[in-house]
Write an enzyme that holds these catalytic residues in place. Structure first.
Site, PDB file in Angstrom:
ATOM      1  N   ARG A 124       7.898   5.426   3.587  1.00 44.39           N
ATOM      2  CA  ARG A 124       7.391   4.790   4.806  1.00 44.39           C
ATOM      3  C   ARG A 124       7.775   5.577   6.051  1.00 44.39           C
ATOM      4  O   ARG A 124       7.415   5.177   7.164  1.00 44.39           O
ATOM      5  CB  ARG A 124       7.960   3.385   4.924  1.00 44.39           C
ATOM      6  CG  ARG A 124       6.999   2.262   4.484  1.00 44.39           C
ATOM      7  CD  ARG A 124       7.729   0.939   4.663  1.00 44.39           C
ATOM      8  NE  ARG A 124       6.881  -0.213   4.748  1.00 44.39           N
ATOM      9  CZ  ARG A 124       6.524  -0.976   3.730  1.00 44.39           C
ATOM     10  NH1 ARG A 124       6.859  -0.662   2.514  1.00 44.39           N
ATOM     11  NH2 ARG A 124       5.795  -2.063   3.932  1.00 44.39           N
TER      12      ARG A 124
ATOM     13  N   ARG B  12      -0.788 -15.806   2.978  1.00 44.89           N
ATOM     14  CA  ARG B  12       0.275 -15.705   1.973  1.00 44.89           C
ATOM     15  C   ARG B  12       1.531 -16.445   2.460  1.00 44.89           C
ATOM     16  O   ARG B  12       2.245 -17.055   1.674  1.00 44.89           O
ATOM     17  CB  ARG B  12       0.603 -14.242   1.688  1.00 44.89           C
ATOM     18  CG  ARG B  12       1.678 -14.097   0.631  1.00 44.89           C
ATOM     19  CD  ARG B  12       1.843 -12.682   0.143  1.00 44.89           C
ATOM     20  NE  ARG B  12       2.367 -11.794   1.163  1.00 44.89           N
ATOM     21  CZ  ARG B  12       2.533 -10.491   1.008  1.00 44.89           C
ATOM     22  NH1 ARG B  12       2.188  -9.920  -0.124  1.00 44.89           N
ATOM     23  NH2 ARG B  12       3.020  -9.757   1.972  1.00 44.89           N
TER      24      ARG B  12
ATOM     25  N   ARG C 270       8.091 -16.119   2.318  1.00 45.38           N
ATOM     26  CA  ARG C 270       8.556 -14.856   2.910  1.00 45.38           C
ATOM     27  C   ARG C 270       8.632 -15.027   4.426  1.00 45.38           C
ATOM     28  O   ARG C 270       7.601 -15.210   5.072  1.00 45.38           O
ATOM     29  CB  ARG C 270       7.581 -13.720   2.557  1.00 45.38           C
ATOM     30  CG  ARG C 270       7.847 -13.124   1.196  1.00 45.38           C
ATOM     31  CD  ARG C 270       6.896 -11.999   0.890  1.00 45.38           C
ATOM     32  NE  ARG C 270       6.927 -10.898   1.852  1.00 45.38           N
ATOM     33  CZ  ARG C 270       6.360  -9.729   1.641  1.00 45.38           C
ATOM     34  NH1 ARG C 270       5.738  -9.487   0.514  1.00 45.38           N
ATOM     35  NH2 ARG C 270       6.413  -8.783   2.556  1.00 45.38           N
TER      36      ARG C 270
ATOM     37  N   ARG D 131       5.208  -5.623  12.314  1.00 46.40           N
ATOM     38  CA  ARG D 131       5.129  -4.762  11.117  1.00 46.40           C
ATOM     39  C   ARG D 131       3.961  -3.795  11.234  1.00 46.40           C
ATOM     40  O   ARG D 131       4.064  -2.633  10.822  1.00 46.40           O
ATOM     41  CB  ARG D 131       4.985  -5.635   9.855  1.00 46.40           C
ATOM     42  CG  ARG D 131       6.269  -6.354   9.499  1.00 46.40           C
ATOM     43  CD  ARG D 131       6.026  -7.535   8.578  1.00 46.40           C
ATOM     44  NE  ARG D 131       5.529  -7.152   7.263  1.00 46.40           N
ATOM     45  CZ  ARG D 131       5.011  -8.019   6.392  1.00 46.40           C
ATOM     46  NH1 ARG D 131       4.911  -9.296   6.705  1.00 46.40           N
ATOM     47  NH2 ARG D 131       4.588  -7.590   5.222  1.00 46.40           N
TER      48      ARG D 131
HETATM   49  P1  B4P Z   1      -0.049  -7.247  -0.917  1.00 48.72           P
HETATM   50  O1  B4P Z   1      -0.692  -6.592  -2.058  1.00 48.72           O
HETATM   51  O2  B4P Z   1       1.167  -8.054  -1.234  1.00 48.72           O
HETATM   52  O3  B4P Z   1       0.369  -6.294   0.264  1.00 48.72           O
HETATM   53  P2  B4P Z   1       1.342  -5.072   0.344  1.00 48.72           P
HETATM   54  O4  B4P Z   1       0.542  -4.027   1.017  1.00 48.72           O
HETATM   55  O5  B4P Z   1       1.923  -4.747  -0.993  1.00 48.72           O
HETATM   56  O6  B4P Z   1       2.545  -5.693   1.181  1.00 48.72           O
HETATM   57  P3  B4P Z   1       3.676  -5.585   2.252  1.00 48.72           P
HETATM   58  O7  B4P Z   1       3.547  -4.356   3.103  1.00 48.72           O
HETATM   59  O8  B4P Z   1       3.628  -6.923   2.890  1.00 48.72           O
HETATM   60  O9  B4P Z   1       5.041  -5.562   1.586  1.00 48.72           O
HETATM   61  P4  B4P Z   1       6.308  -4.715   1.258  1.00 48.72           P
HETATM   62  O10 B4P Z   1       6.901  -5.573   0.242  1.00 48.72           O
HETATM   63  O11 B4P Z   1       5.991  -3.304   0.884  1.00 48.72           O
HETATM   64  O12 B4P Z   1      -1.173  -8.143  -0.243  1.00 48.72           O
HETATM   65  C1  B4P Z   1      -0.969  -8.978   0.855  1.00 48.72           C
HETATM   66  C2  B4P Z   1      -1.790 -10.251   0.743  1.00 48.72           C
HETATM   67  O13 B4P Z   1      -3.186  -9.953   0.768  1.00 48.72           O
HETATM   68  C3  B4P Z   1      -1.558 -11.025  -0.553  1.00 48.72           C
HETATM   69  O14 B4P Z   1      -1.452 -12.386  -0.254  1.00 48.72           O
HETATM   70  C4  B4P Z   1      -2.792 -10.765  -1.401  1.00 48.72           C
HETATM   71  O15 B4P Z   1      -3.120 -11.849  -2.236  1.00 48.72           O
HETATM   72  C5  B4P Z   1      -3.861 -10.551  -0.349  1.00 48.72           C
HETATM   73  N1  B4P Z   1      -4.876  -9.596  -0.780  1.00 48.72           N
HETATM   74  C6  B4P Z   1      -4.674  -8.442  -1.464  1.00 48.72           C
HETATM   75  N2  B4P Z   1      -5.858  -7.812  -1.681  1.00 48.72           N
HETATM   76  C7  B4P Z   1      -6.826  -8.585  -1.085  1.00 48.72           C
HETATM   77  C8  B4P Z   1      -8.249  -8.458  -0.948  1.00 48.72           C
HETATM   78  N3  B4P Z   1      -8.937  -7.428  -1.466  1.00 48.72           N
HETATM   79  N4  B4P Z   1      -8.917  -9.423  -0.253  1.00 48.72           N
HETATM   80  C9  B4P Z   1      -8.246 -10.481   0.270  1.00 48.72           C
HETATM   81  N5  B4P Z   1      -6.902 -10.661   0.159  1.00 48.72           N
HETATM   82  C10 B4P Z   1      -6.200  -9.723  -0.506  1.00 48.72           C
HETATM   83  O16 B4P Z   1       7.226  -4.631   2.586  1.00 48.72           O
HETATM   84  C11 B4P Z   1       7.921  -5.724   3.169  1.00 48.72           C
HETATM   85  C12 B4P Z   1       9.062  -5.252   4.093  1.00 48.72           C
HETATM   86  O17 B4P Z   1      10.092  -4.580   3.303  1.00 48.72           O
HETATM   87  C13 B4P Z   1       8.721  -4.199   5.159  1.00 48.72           C
HETATM   88  O18 B4P Z   1       8.202  -4.799   6.342  1.00 48.72           O
HETATM   89  C14 B4P Z   1      10.109  -3.534   5.387  1.00 48.72           C
HETATM   90  O19 B4P Z   1      10.949  -4.311   6.224  1.00 48.72           O
HETATM   91  C15 B4P Z   1      10.741  -3.504   4.013  1.00 48.72           C
HETATM   92  N6  B4P Z   1      10.497  -2.229   3.297  1.00 48.72           N
HETATM   93  C16 B4P Z   1       9.775  -2.094   2.143  1.00 48.72           C
HETATM   94  N7  B4P Z   1       9.742  -0.781   1.771  1.00 48.72           N
HETATM   95  C17 B4P Z   1      10.452  -0.077   2.707  1.00 48.72           C
HETATM   96  C18 B4P Z   1      10.746   1.306   2.894  1.00 48.72           C
HETATM   97  N8  B4P Z   1      10.296   2.250   2.040  1.00 48.72           N
HETATM   98  N9  B4P Z   1      11.493   1.674   3.962  1.00 48.72           N
HETATM   99  C19 B4P Z   1      11.958   0.775   4.823  1.00 48.72           C
HETATM  100  N10 B4P Z   1      11.720  -0.557   4.727  1.00 48.72           N
HETATM  101  C20 B4P Z   1      10.950  -1.000   3.685  1.00 48.72           C
END
Ligand code: B4P
Length: 193
Positions: A91, A130, A136, A148
């Site tokens: 990231r 969500r 969350r 974010r």
């Molecule tokens: P997800 O699939 O859950 O989204 P994501 O991109 O994986 O998630 P996110 O960025 O939130 O999380 P992360 O855990 O990495 O989809 C989101 C929603 O959309 C769901 O409800 C899904 O059902 C819906 N959806 C999906 N596809 C769809 C479609 N086609 N149509 C309609 N709806 C749809 O990060 C969380 C936090 O962790 C960050 O903010 C940060 O604080 C920390 N973090 C994680 N990795 C890090 C790193 N490498 N470095 C520093 N901090 C980090």
């Protein structure tokens, strides 16, 4: 043996976690989501989890050294897999440099970065939805979600350019049905491996 090392990329809520679940089944890769790993640590109230929570609840990134250390531990613990899907990592540029160096030390490299292209309003809509059921804290408040998205623009989007300079970055349309997006991803990935 060369492994398949994919980076699933895109703004928060772009569907990385959703698509990764389908991709691991099809390509038999290990899914490593730094977000899930942090949430696991938070759930167990470990020192790492308590530290990560301070940042995540505010929509900020967890410091690089914490994230990189945790990622390496997960890869080291699973050496015999065909490859990895990195979801939510790297990231930042230091995380990308650390990943490249780490893979290089194992005579491996990033096969490709695949970005899901989704606009801000769609992201806010998805995450608030969500947030109604996920428990969350970072999904239940529009201000934190906007933070974010801002952090993504300021600190994370450059990772796309970083891999683009290695001719490894690719983008697909991330709005549509989950099945259609999965089909687009598979078409792209089949051309990479
Ligand atoms: P997800 O699939 O859950 O989204 P994501 O991109 O994986 O998630 P996110 O960025 O939130 O999380 P992360 O855990 O990495 O989809 C989101 C929603 O959309 C769901 O409800 C899904 O059902 C819906 N959806 C999906 N596809 C769809 C479609 N086609 N149509 C309609 N709806 C749809 O990060 C969380 C936090 O962790 C960050 O903010 C940060 O604080 C920390 N973090 C994680 N990795 C890090 C790193 N490498 N470095 C520093 N901090 C980090």
């Amino acid at each position: 043996m060369k492994k398949t090392n994919l980076i699933l990329f895109g703004p928060p809520g772009s569907g990385k976690g959703t698509q990764a679940k389908y991709l691991v089944d099809k390509y038999e890769l290990l899914h490593i989501s730094t977000g899930d790993l942090f949430r696991y640590e938070i759930g167990n109230a470990t020192p790492l989890g308590l530290k990560a929570k301070e940042y995540m609840d505010k929509g900020q990134l967890v410091p690089d050294e914490v994230t990189i250390g945790m990622l390496k531990n997960k890869v080291d613990a699973n050496p015999d897999v065909k490859g990895y899907i990195f979801d939510g990592f790297p990231r930042t540029i230091p995380q990308a440099e650390a990943l490249d160096k780490f893979l290089d030390s194992q005579e491996q490299s990033v096969t490709g970065l695949v970005a899901l292209d989704v606009d801000d309003d769609e992201i806010v809509k998805r995450l608030l939805k969500r947030g109604e059921t996920s428990n969350r804290p970072d999904d239940s408040n529009e201000e934190v979600i906007r933070k974010r998205i801002e952090v993504y623009g300021n600190e994370t989007a450059v990772v796309y350019d970083y891999y683009d300079r290695q001719n490894a970055s690719h983008k697909i349309e991330g709005v549509g049905s989950i099945e259609d997006i999965f089909a687009r991803l598979c078409q792209l990935i089949d051309g990479l491996i």
